[in-house]
Write a protein that holds these residues in place. Structure first.
Motif, PDB file in Angstrom:
ATOM      1  N   THR A   1       2.527   4.700  -8.792  1.00 48.26           N
ATOM      2  CA  THR A   1       3.492   5.043  -8.345  1.00 48.26           C
ATOM      3  C   THR A   1       3.635   4.399  -6.683  1.00 48.26           C
ATOM      4  N   VAL A   2       4.771   4.974  -6.105  1.00 49.11           N
ATOM      5  CA  VAL A   2       4.888   4.599  -4.578  1.00 49.11           C
ATOM      6  C   VAL A   2       3.966   5.542  -3.768  1.00 49.11           C
ATOM      7  N   VAL A   3       3.215   6.650  -4.535  1.00 51.58           N
ATOM      8  CA  VAL A   3       2.814   7.578  -3.734  1.00 51.58           C
ATOM      9  C   VAL A   3       1.551   7.681  -4.417  1.00 51.58           C
ATOM     10  N   GLN A   4       0.477   6.935  -4.103  1.00 48.62           N
ATOM     11  CA  GLN A   4      -0.739   6.980  -4.927  1.00 48.62           C
ATOM     12  C   GLN A   4      -1.932   7.235  -3.895  1.00 48.62           C
ATOM     13  N   THR A   5      -2.217   6.661  -2.881  1.00 44.69           N
ATOM     14  CA  THR A   5      -3.176   6.842  -2.098  1.00 44.69           C
ATOM     15  C   THR A   5      -3.237   7.945  -1.035  1.00 44.69           C
ATOM     16  N   ALA A   6      -4.326   8.113  -0.527  1.00 47.42           N
ATOM     17  CA  ALA A   6      -4.486   9.195   0.458  1.00 47.42           C
ATOM     18  C   ALA A   6      -3.402   8.985   1.533  1.00 47.42           C
ATOM     19  N   ALA A   7      -3.288   7.680   2.185  1.00 45.59           N
ATOM     20  CA  ALA A   7      -2.611   7.363   3.437  1.00 45.59           C
ATOM     21  C   ALA A   7      -0.893   7.619   2.874  1.00 45.59           C
ATOM     22  N   GLU A   8      -0.915   7.332   1.758  1.00 43.07           N
ATOM     23  CA  GLU A   8       0.693   7.520   1.228  1.00 43.07           C
ATOM     24  C   GLU A   8       1.017   8.763   1.166  1.00 43.07           C
ATOM     25  N   THR A   9       0.115   9.767   0.580  1.00 42.03           N
ATOM     26  CA  THR A   9       0.177  11.166   0.602  1.00 42.03           C
ATOM     27  C   THR A   9       0.369  11.801   1.932  1.00 42.03           C
ATOM     28  N   ASP A  10      -0.539  11.236   2.876  1.00 39.89           N
ATOM     29  CA  ASP A  10      -0.375  11.749   4.134  1.00 39.89           C
ATOM     30  C   ASP A  10       0.765  11.535   4.756  1.00 39.89           C
ATOM     31  N   LYS A  11       1.540  10.431   4.607  1.00 40.73           N
ATOM     32  CA  LYS A  11       2.786  10.040   5.158  1.00 40.73           C
ATOM     33  C   LYS A  11       3.998  10.901   4.545  1.00 40.73           C
ATOM     34  N   LEU A  12       3.638  11.119   3.265  1.00 42.44           N
ATOM     35  CA  LEU A  12       4.762  11.970   2.526  1.00 42.44           C
ATOM     36  C   LEU A  12       4.675  13.307   3.318  1.00 42.44           C
ATOM     37  N   MET A  13       3.668  14.073   3.487  1.00 46.24           N
ATOM     38  CA  MET A  13       3.311  15.350   3.849  1.00 46.24           C
ATOM     39  C   MET A  13       4.011  15.440   5.148  1.00 46.24           C
ATOM     40  N   GLN A  14       3.582  14.413   5.938  1.00 46.10           N
ATOM     41  CA  GLN A  14       4.214  14.233   7.501  1.00 46.10           C
ATOM     42  C   GLN A  14       5.637  14.040   7.343  1.00 46.10           C
ATOM     43  N   MET A  15       6.140  13.580   6.606  1.00 48.47           N
ATOM     44  CA  MET A  15       7.789  13.261   6.671  1.00 48.47           C
ATOM     45  C   MET A  15       8.616  14.413   6.026  1.00 48.47           C
ATOM     46  N   THR A  16       8.061  15.260   5.187  1.00 47.32           N
ATOM     47  CA  THR A  16       8.776  16.281   4.500  1.00 47.32           C
ATOM     48  C   THR A  16       8.502  17.739   5.177  1.00 47.32           C
ATOM     49  N   ASP A  17       9.515  18.486   4.800  1.00 44.80           N
ATOM     50  CA  ASP A  17       9.587  19.718   5.397  1.00 44.80           C
ATOM     51  C   ASP A  17       8.642  20.663   4.366  1.00 44.80           C
ATOM     52  N   PRO A  18       7.713  21.428   5.090  1.00 43.66           N
ATOM     53  CA  PRO A  18       6.721  22.138   4.378  1.00 43.66           C
ATOM     54  C   PRO A  18       7.195  23.396   3.672  1.00 43.66           C
ATOM     55  N   SER A  19       8.567  23.690   4.079  1.00 40.01           N
ATOM     56  CA  SER A  19       9.103  24.903   3.389  1.00 40.01           C
ATOM     57  C   SER A  19       9.701  24.405   2.142  1.00 40.01           C
ATOM     58  N   TYR A  20      10.058  23.033   1.928  1.00 37.25           N
ATOM     59  CA  TYR A  20      10.596  22.666   0.665  1.00 37.25           C
ATOM     60  C   TYR A  20      10.148  21.859  -0.325  1.00 37.25           C
ATOM     61  N   VAL A  21       8.739  21.130   0.410  1.00 38.81           N
ATOM     62  CA  VAL A  21       8.148  20.253  -0.352  1.00 38.81           C
ATOM     63  C   VAL A  21       6.593  20.558  -0.440  1.00 38.81           C
ATOM     64  N   PHE A  22       6.088  20.852  -1.564  1.00 40.62           N
ATOM     65  CA  PHE A  22       4.912  21.287  -1.655  1.00 40.62           C
ATOM     66  C   PHE A  22       4.105  19.958  -2.473  1.00 40.62           C
ATOM     67  N   LEU A  23       2.759  20.197  -2.674  1.00 46.30           N
ATOM     68  CA  LEU A  23       1.872  19.197  -3.282  1.00 46.30           C
ATOM     69  C   LEU A  23       1.515  19.566  -4.308  1.00 46.30           C
ATOM     70  N   CYS A  24       1.789  18.807  -5.571  1.00 45.72           N
ATOM     71  CA  CYS A  24       1.038  19.017  -6.759  1.00 45.72           C
ATOM     72  C   CYS A  24      -0.200  18.230  -6.607  1.00 45.72           C
ATOM     73  N   TYR A  25      -1.288  19.089  -6.398  1.00 42.91           N
ATOM     74  CA  TYR A  25      -2.554  18.472  -6.251  1.00 42.91           C
ATOM     75  C   TYR A  25      -3.294  18.392  -7.477  1.00 42.91           C
ATOM     76  N   ASP A  26      -3.899  16.794  -7.633  1.00 44.64           N
ATOM     77  CA  ASP A  26      -4.319  16.416  -8.755  1.00 44.64           C
ATOM     78  C   ASP A  26      -5.602  15.676  -8.631  1.00 44.64           C
ATOM     79  N   THR A  27      -6.612  16.506  -8.865  1.00 42.99           N
ATOM     80  CA  THR A  27      -7.997  16.021  -8.826  1.00 42.99           C
ATOM     81  C   THR A  27      -8.304  14.420  -9.649  1.00 42.99           C
TER      82      THR A  27
END
Length: 299
Positions: free
Chosen positions: A164-190
């Protein structure tokens, strides 16, 4: 390690039946699936293609087994469809999940996804890379849906995923930085971080305070190497056994459990290990996962 009042154990039906490959586990019925989940010692699950579409019927069957719905996958198309279309579908999912007593929803952006394409190698850099306009659409769309979820007592948990468009660590980092932590959480998948060649513990160290839902899956790295060598698709990787349950592969879960505990994580630890049930007996592997988690966490 974990407070049993705040952390629950669940398992996904994807070890019994596969939404993307319905021929896998076609013989397994809904009642068999949820009964075996309960028999293995789990108290919750996610939703698969064999589950009733009537939320009251679903809740009744789960109540009989002392189980409940933890969350559900939602496919967003925020960069290829209108926000209104996404919002309408999202609200319908929230209605269903509310009716069965859940308070998490796992969102994966499926625009341009190759995860379901059997003719596209998952590790050959064939996936879509977003431009800045697409990143903006995705981030603003997730914030919008996340606020809708929060207003209804839900956490929107974004699921990074192979292909998908958010697969890598860098992509996850960017998504977390660009979204509001009050509204967007991470489904953390080992498993998906490991499959992508990332360090799941490092990612957890970065975002422990943003984790809203946890998917526990182990990886057979020797199979992943074969996937790379033979240019397999994601679905072929599943068929060939890339994923397995915690304690049966190469992921080190001890430090992950310890960090989640220290961070005060509250929510679900949910085993999600898609396998071919003809090769990996679902009940056997569910029991194996449950025993391993008990040994590691005391839950």
């Amino acid at each position: 390690m974990f407070d049993k009042k705040h952390v629950s154990l669940g398992i996904a039906p994807i070890g019994w039946c596969n939404d993307d490959m319905p021929e896998l586990g076609a013989e397994n019925t809904f009642r068999q699936i949820v009964s075996e989940m309960a028999l293995a010692g789990f108290t919750g699950c996610e939703i698969g293609n064999k589950y009733p579409s009537d939320p009251q019927e679903l809740k009744k069957e789960l109540d009989l087994r002392g189980m409940r719905i933890a969350s559900r996958w939602f496919s967003s198309f925020l960069i290829t469809k209108s926000l209104a279309e996404n919002e309408d579908a999202f609200k319908k999912e929230l209605d269903f999940l509310s009716a069965v007593g859940a308070d998490r929803i796992n969102v994966s952006e499926q625009s341009y996804s190759i995860q379901g394409k059997t003719d596209v190698p998952v590790l050959d850099d064939k996936k879509h890379i977003m431009n800045e306009d697409e990143w903006k659409l995705l981030a603003e769309g997730l914030d919008h849906l996340g606020k809708i979820a929060a207003d209804r007592g839900f956490k929107l948990c974004f699921h990074h995923h192979m292909g998908t468009v958010v697969q890598t660590a860098a992509e996850t980092d960017k998504l977390m930085q660009m979204t509001d932590p009050s509204y967007v959480f991470l489904c953390y998948d080992t498993g998906h971080f490991t499959f992508a060649g990332e360090d799941p513990l490092l990612m957890l160290e970065k975002y422990a305070d943003r984790v809203g839902h946890v998917h526990l899956k182990d990886m057979r790295l020797s199979v992943v190497e074969q996937v790379r060598k033979d240019h397999m698709s994601f679905l072929d990787a599943v068929r060939n056994g890339s994923f397995t349950v915690p304690g049966d592969g190469d992921v080190e879960f001890g430090p992950i459990f310890s960090l989640l505990s220290k961070a005060g994580y509250k929510g679900w630890l949910l085993v999600e290990a898609e396998q071919d049930p003809a090769k990996a007996n679902p009940l056997e592997y569910a029991v194996k996962a449950r025993r391993y988690i008990a040994e590691q966490t005391g839950l």
